[in-house]
Design an enzyme around this catalytic site. Structure first.
Site, PDB file in Angstrom:
ATOM      1  N   HIS A 146       0.810  -1.220   0.000  1.00  0.00           N
ATOM      2  CA  HIS A 146       0.000   0.000   0.000  1.00  0.00           C
ATOM      3  C   HIS A 146       0.847   1.276   0.000  1.00  0.00           C
ATOM      4  O   HIS A 146       0.312   2.366  -0.265  1.00  0.00           O
ATOM      5  CB  HIS A 146      -0.903   0.045   1.235  1.00  0.00           C
ATOM      6  CG  HIS A 146      -2.002  -0.974   1.231  1.00  0.00           C
ATOM      7  ND1 HIS A 146      -2.859  -1.139   0.167  1.00  0.00           N
ATOM      8  CD2 HIS A 146      -2.375  -1.894   2.163  1.00  0.00           C
ATOM      9  CE1 HIS A 146      -3.717  -2.114   0.439  1.00  0.00           C
ATOM     10  NE2 HIS A 146      -3.439  -2.584   1.647  1.00  0.00           N
ATOM     11  N   ASP A 183      -3.195 -10.338  -2.207  1.00  0.00           N
ATOM     12  CA  ASP A 183      -3.702  -9.783  -0.952  1.00  0.00           C
ATOM     13  C   ASP A 183      -5.137  -9.312  -1.195  1.00  0.00           C
ATOM     14  O   ASP A 183      -5.470  -8.845  -2.289  1.00  0.00           O
ATOM     15  CB  ASP A 183      -2.818  -8.606  -0.536  1.00  0.00           C
ATOM     16  CG  ASP A 183      -3.165  -8.048   0.838  1.00  0.00           C
ATOM     17  OD1 ASP A 183      -2.398  -8.305   1.771  1.00  0.00           O
ATOM     18  OD2 ASP A 183      -4.185  -7.343   0.946  1.00  0.00           O
ATOM     19  N   HIS A 185      -6.657  -6.788  -0.264  1.00  0.00           N
ATOM     20  CA  HIS A 185      -6.772  -5.344  -0.456  1.00  0.00           C
ATOM     21  C   HIS A 185      -6.009  -4.923  -1.707  1.00  0.00           C
ATOM     22  O   HIS A 185      -4.965  -5.500  -2.036  1.00  0.00           O
ATOM     23  CB  HIS A 185      -6.233  -4.601   0.767  1.00  0.00           C
ATOM     24  CG  HIS A 185      -6.890  -5.026   2.046  1.00  0.00           C
ATOM     25  ND1 HIS A 185      -6.275  -5.836   2.975  1.00  0.00           N
ATOM     26  CD2 HIS A 185      -8.137  -4.774   2.523  1.00  0.00           C
ATOM     27  CE1 HIS A 185      -7.108  -6.054   3.977  1.00  0.00           C
ATOM     28  NE2 HIS A 185      -8.246  -5.427   3.729  1.00  0.00           N
ATOM     29  N   ASP A 271      -5.161 -12.490   3.611  1.00  0.00           N
ATOM     30  CA  ASP A 271      -6.359 -11.903   4.194  1.00  0.00           C
ATOM     31  C   ASP A 271      -7.623 -12.136   3.373  1.00  0.00           C
ATOM     32  O   ASP A 271      -8.697 -11.690   3.767  1.00  0.00           O
ATOM     33  CB  ASP A 271      -6.162 -10.410   4.471  1.00  0.00           C
ATOM     34  CG  ASP A 271      -5.300  -9.700   3.461  1.00  0.00           C
ATOM     35  OD1 ASP A 271      -5.023 -10.278   2.394  1.00  0.00           O
ATOM     36  OD2 ASP A 271      -4.883  -8.561   3.718  1.00  0.00           O
TER      37      ASP A 271
END
Length: 375
Positions: A146, A183, A185, A271
């Protein structure tokens, strides 16, 4: 295959010592938000430490080439991050810690630990790109996908994978690099860094509108020289095992074959697993195993099996270890297995046939979009 180098496993105890701030899940403590007994953000050392512990107990660790690595140097960091950002990060770290981005708290020495995390990723990539190792797993912490060049967010303090890519390219070990981010996200940091590049393909397979809320759309295909080299695959909540594998088969693998990378890097977050507190997907340990098998097969054909997985998210302390173990079993070709204790329960909870058919239609529509020239 007798002379094939072992799978590398890069880790360092210091990365487990990275500390977060006074949060309850992702909410700052205060007003009506009470402190948690365990405290801090979901991004804790325990998911990573428990993965390593499980590997030690089963014996998988003994089959790997275990390595630490030096921290990323200033030169390495500066290829991605501006000097003023690094100076501010270092000053706050030296002064006892704090927070300079969004949900990215750190304690004293946080700068050095983040640089070590990036160093683990960079050394894993360079070891594989040079042929020293066939493939590798970097248990990097804090994560990185991120982080923007000048703004940490989403638990990520430095852009680990981008730093690794730039180092491998600077050493002349790879020209074209593919990054597959599974991931849950969106990998907004990696995307932003390479959005106008044609030598790095970025693919993000994520839950739609989870984090960040304003990135990760199908229409975001890159710009300038990078047009067509950025692929986002936003999946609805509850997509499940078969939908992930279909997305790999219909979109990810064709994109990798079209791009023809010198090495493939996976931003390996766990996740999307069913028990994660920060997602609403239904992936299982076997989902991650099968995706690893798929990308390994592609790497065998495309880039002499050169594949590196860099640890990102995953916040279920009980379940992440089984997901990670399954991936590393597959990556190393080990016969040592840590059976998924929730396999039967999660199989029973997968989407029904009608819902899977709907998800399949969405994947096929995206595949048609990506098969057409962008613009």
């Amino acid at each position: 295959m007798a002379n094939t180098p072992k799978t590398g496993f890069f880790f360092d105890e210091k990365c487990f010592w990275h500390s977060g701030g006074n949060y309850a899940l992702t909410l700052p403590v205060g007003d009506l938000v009470q402190p948690l007994a365990a405290g801090g953000l979901p991004e804790s050392p325990e998911t990573k430490r428990r993965l390593k512990n499980l590997m030690d107990v089963t014996g998988l660790t003994s089959e790997l080439d275990l390595r630490s690595a030096p921290a990323a140097t200033d030169v390495m960091l500066n290829r991605v991050h501006p000097t003023d950002f690094l100076a501010k990060f270092k000053a706050v770290s030296d002064a006892g810690g704090g927070e300079i981005g969004l949900r990215t708290p750190f304690g004293k020495g946080g700068y050095e630990i983040a640089a070590l995390s990036a160093g683990l990723a960079a050394n894993a990539v360079c070891a594989v790109a040079s042929g020293d190792l066939q493939n590798a797993y970097a248990l990097s912490r804090p994560p990185g996908h991120h982080c923007l060049p000048d703004w940490p967010n989403g638990f990520c303090l430095l852009a680990n994978i981008a730093i690794a890519i730039e180092e491998a390219q600077a050493q002349g070990l790879a020209k074209k690099v593919a990054v597959l981010d599974w991931d849950v996200h969106h990998g907004n940091g990696t995307e932003a860094i390479y959005y106008d590049h044609d030598d790095v393909l970025t693919i993000s397979l994520h839950q739609e509108h989870n984090y960040p809320l304003d990135t990760g759309e199908v229409a975001d295909r890159g710009t300038g020289d990078g047009l067509g080299h950025n692929i986002n695959i936003p999946l609805p909540p509850g997509a499940g095992h078969n939908t992930y594998l279909r997305a790999m088969e219909r979109i990810v693998l064709p994109a990798l074959h079209s791009f023809q990378p010198d090495i493939i890097i996976v931003a390996c977050g766990f996740d999307a697993a069913a028990f994660d507190p920060l997602s609403r997907m239904l992936a299982t340990a076997d989902t991650f195993r099968q995706m690893t098998k798929q990308v390994m097969t592609a790497a065998d054909v495309l880039c002499d099996s050169k594949l590196v997985l860099v640890h990102e998210g995953g916040y279920s302390e009980a379940y992440v270890p089984f997901c990670g173990h399954a991936v590393i079993e597959e990556l190393s070709g080990s016969d040592i297995v840590a059976p998924d204790p929730m396999a039967a329960a999660l199989t029973a909870r997968q989407p029904n046939a009608r819902v899977e058919a709907f998800f399949a239609t969405l994947i096929d529509e995206m595949a048609e979009t990506f098969a057409s020239p962008p613009g």
